[in-house]
Design a protein around this motif. Structure first.
Motif: not given
Length: 331
Positions: A282-307
């Motif tokens: 409906v709008a390109r501005t309908a984007c949640c910045e909190y949801m988009k804080m999760i990235t492949l890189e921090n998923i990897y780091e979280s799994l790697r370090d159990l952080s």
């Protein structure tokens, strides 16, 4: 965790944060490491519909809050990585006290959850000692601990319809979902004045603009949206849908183009689940910045370090479990 409301803290960027101090990791490497660590840790990755496309693609399950809670409740994984926001990871921790629950970025909060506190619920209960409290799943664990029922957009109508007719009901915190429930059930609700900042900002004009550009497209409108009442004034027979409901409707409909009136990440899920049809945000501005804080890189780091481990105190967990289980027991 103490009995205090969670508040996402997003600090102002510092100079060193604005400068790229390390090279970005190669995506192929990150994906291969996620798969390796997922097997080694006996981990499951759960992603919300509003997550980045690449995060949705690497997840073991993608769904709405209710679907994610059900997956968390039934998983036999030893580690749960939540690609979502904090209240979702808390719900998984409530359901799995003996598992490791990871949130890859602790800044991933929720503007809607922040509109209500446990003390706010206690104050209302003091004014209505015979009342029942129904809270949206988009709330913190300490708020859930004060509630009688948790609901989602997919089952809120059904749950409210099941409650005694002569008992006051506080519905919190989303006022737009509450208005939808009141319309559908005919119940008079005490409504908390909260809203998601992304959904609240979607206006009827946004919908009309997309309808003008895509004549004949079917509307898929989430009941959290601030535009819902205005849209219903022009389309009184329109059905509102949870995000899971949007998938089912798009699969069943004869339409080939849909205007998706919710956070734009939902388009990714719809395109995967319903190939061959066109989905327009409906709008390109309908984007949640909190949801988009999760990235492949921090998923990897979280799994790697159990952080990023999320835990809930046993007192809060025990009290929050009852309304969550009531939610899971309903459609």
């Amino acid at each position: 965790m103490t009995d205090q409301p969670y508040r996402p803290q997003v600090p102002a960027p510092q100079v060193e944060q604005l400068i790229q101090l390390r090279p970005l990791l190669d995506e192929e490497f990150v994906l291969s490491e996620i798969d390796r660590l997922r097997r080694e840790r006996r981990a499951v990755i759960l992603a919300h519909n509003y997550q980045r496309p690449e995060v949705q693609r690497t997840a073991d399950f993608v769904g709405d809050s209710l679907g994610l809670a059900r997956q968390a409740a039934r998983t036999d994984a030893e580690v749960i990585v939540f690609a979502g926001v904090h209240f979702m990871a808390e719900t998984a921790a409530v359901l799995n006290p003996d598992k490791v629950v990871l949130l890859p970025d602790f800044r991933a909060g929720c503007s809607l959850a922040d509109t209500i506190t446990a003390q706010g619920v206690r104050d209302w209960k003091a004014q209505h000692p015979d009342g029942l409290v129904a809270v949206y799943v988009n709330t913190t664990a300490d708020v859930k601990a004060e509630a009688d029922y948790c609901v989602t957009s997919g089952n809120a109508v059904q749950i409210i319809e099941s409650l005694p007719k002569d008992v006051p009901i506080l519905f919190a915190p989303d006022r737009f979902l509450a208005a939808h429930v009141a319309r559908q059930t005919g119940r008079e609700l005490h409504i908390w004045e909260g809203a998601c900042h992304v959904h609240e900002a979607i206006r009827p004009d946004d919908v009309r603009a997309q309808q003008a550009e895509h004549p004949g497209a079917e509307l898929l409108v989430h009941p959290e949206c601030g535009c819902s009442t205005g849209v219903l004034a022009h389309h009184p027979d329109l059905q509102l849908y949870s995000t899971e409901g949007m998938v089912h409707r798009a699969q069943a409909s004869n339409a080939d183009t849909f205007i998706v009136v919710t956070e734009l990440g939902m388009v990714t899920r719809l395109e995967k689940e319903v190939p061959g049809k066109t989905f327009v945000p409906v709008a390109r501005t309908a984007c949640c910045e909190y949801m988009k804080m999760i990235t492949l890189e921090n998923i990897y780091e979280s799994l790697r370090d159990l952080s990023g481990q999320v835990s809930v105190s046993e007192d809060i967990r025990e009290r929050a479990l009852r309304p969550i289980e009531r939610m899971l027991a309903v459609g």
